[in-house]
Design a protein around this motif. Sequence first.
Motif, short mmCIF file in Angstrom:
data_model
loop_
_atom_site.label_atom_id
_atom_site.label_comp_id
_atom_site.label_asym_id
_atom_site.label_seq_id
_atom_site.Cartn_x
_atom_site.Cartn_y
_atom_site.Cartn_z
N CYS A 1 -40.55 -3.59 -23.13
CA CYS A 1 -40.08 -2.21 -22.96
C CYS A 1 -39.50 -1.69 -24.25
O CYS A 1 -39.12 -2.45 -25.14
CB CYS A 1 -39.07 -2.10 -21.82
SG CYS A 1 -37.39 -2.62 -22.22
N ALA A 2 -39.45 -0.37 -24.34
CA ALA A 2 -38.83 0.30 -25.48
C ALA A 2 -38.13 1.54 -24.96
O ALA A 2 -38.77 2.40 -24.33
CB ALA A 2 -39.87 0.67 -26.52
N VAL A 3 -36.83 1.64 -25.20
CA VAL A 3 -36.03 2.77 -24.73
C VAL A 3 -35.69 3.62 -25.93
O VAL A 3 -35.02 3.16 -26.86
CB VAL A 3 -34.76 2.30 -24.00
CG1 VAL A 3 -33.95 3.49 -23.53
CG2 VAL A 3 -35.13 1.40 -22.82
N GLY A 4 -36.14 4.87 -25.93
CA GLY A 4 -35.90 5.77 -27.05
C GLY A 4 -34.51 6.39 -27.01
O GLY A 4 -33.77 6.23 -26.03
N PRO A 5 -34.15 7.14 -28.07
CA PRO A 5 -32.80 7.75 -28.16
C PRO A 5 -32.48 8.69 -27.01
O PRO A 5 -31.32 8.86 -26.64
CB PRO A 5 -32.85 8.50 -29.50
CG PRO A 5 -33.93 7.85 -30.27
CD PRO A 5 -34.95 7.38 -29.27
N SER A 6 -33.50 9.34 -26.44
CA SER A 6 -33.26 10.28 -25.34
C SER A 6 -33.48 9.66 -23.96
O SER A 6 -33.46 10.35 -22.95
CB SER A 6 -34.17 11.50 -25.48
OG SER A 6 -35.54 11.10 -25.49
N GLY A 7 -33.67 8.34 -23.93
CA GLY A 7 -33.97 7.69 -22.67
C GLY A 7 -32.91 6.70 -22.23
O GLY A 7 -32.14 6.18 -23.05
N THR A 8 -32.85 6.42 -20.94
CA THR A 8 -32.03 5.36 -20.38
C THR A 8 -32.84 4.64 -19.31
O THR A 8 -33.47 5.28 -18.47
CB THR A 8 -30.73 5.88 -19.74
OG1 THR A 8 -31.06 6.89 -18.78
CG2 THR A 8 -29.80 6.46 -20.78
#
Length: 403
Positions: A285-292
């Motif tokens: 998985c990869a969680v971006g700056p705008s994601g949770t």
Amino acid sequence: MRILLILLAITWVGSSGAATITVTTTEDTVAADGQCSLREAITAANTDAAFNGCPAGSAADEIVLDAAEYRFDIAGAGEDANASGDLDIRSSLTLRGAGADLTRIRGDREDRVFDVGGAGSEVRIEGVTIRNGAGTLGAGVLLREGSSLHMDGCLLTGNATEKGDPAGAGGGIASLGVLEVTRSTFHANDAGTGGGIWTGGAGSTVLSNLTFDSNISLASGAAISLNAAATLNNLTLSLNFSDNDFDGMGDGALEVNAPVTVSNSIIAGNVDFSIVVAGAVNNDCAVGPSGTLTSAGNNLIGVLGNACVLAAAQPGDQSGVPGSPLDPQLQPFDVYGGTVEVFLPKASSPAVEAGSSVAQGNPGACEIDDARGVPRPQGSRCDIGAAELDDLIFRGGFDPPLP
């Protein structure tokens, strides 16, 4: 008794306006030949008028497909009146096949398969395979803003955005609307981002009892790229491949750029080809700056670390770390008694009887059955992932006696 009669009357009035349109030919035709093709049936539903061999649609119609393969033959990508290329759904309807293993809808690799739009339309597609679609946004299915789509018991396979185009999004489905997908499988779809599913816009997404295998992204989200709010439950993501152009710019089977809640799901055994160029590796998985990516409990994630971050981790969550991934111990991707392929866990899998103990119907609970319709739980607790191990002999950890 009077109340019951009133309720029955209301139900009858609410459903009496709909028409049932039975497709009578597998050919992709628009002709006054006495037959009703799939394309003609959708036009009859869109216009609420008889069209060639199809009866008039009315309100939220039902289109019925036999066990057969329906191929597109009318070339003409980019047309939106359902005359050529993809099938343009512009009204509320249910498209019902005989099962994903029996009813196959096959694109021509020149256009997507379904374009679902129309203000306020509510569409349901169930029991079909959707394959060989192409398109920059949504190679298999495009769901436009302002519409909703529920897919159930479907297989999406072999759909691909333009090869080598990093801007292509949603190999299986691209959604800008309200999307719900249940008891379905995404296999060998290909996109720039979101090999299986890509979401965006102001829509929302609910995914449950889904399996993702062998999907590919040039960049991130080999299986799923979520750019709008989503809820995930009882998913299995394994053997999906991100950063397929080996340039170090891509991560994860699951990419998260919005508020996402996940429970009872396996995200493990995926591959980030950034490892080839010694880039930052995020296989699962990869969680971006705008994601949770927020846990609602009982997830199995192969590797947490780097950009793969799980918020509000619960005691029932399991994970490995870089250099020591957690093996979900899955059996081969295959059909195990249902209409779509799944990864069935081995009896020794850490996913077995490790799902939520919360009563069904409450937040974080397992789905009531699995992707094949097998009731949960089969043991003392449900299993993590899309498929419930239903061989009780092997679940107990021993082989049956030799004859």
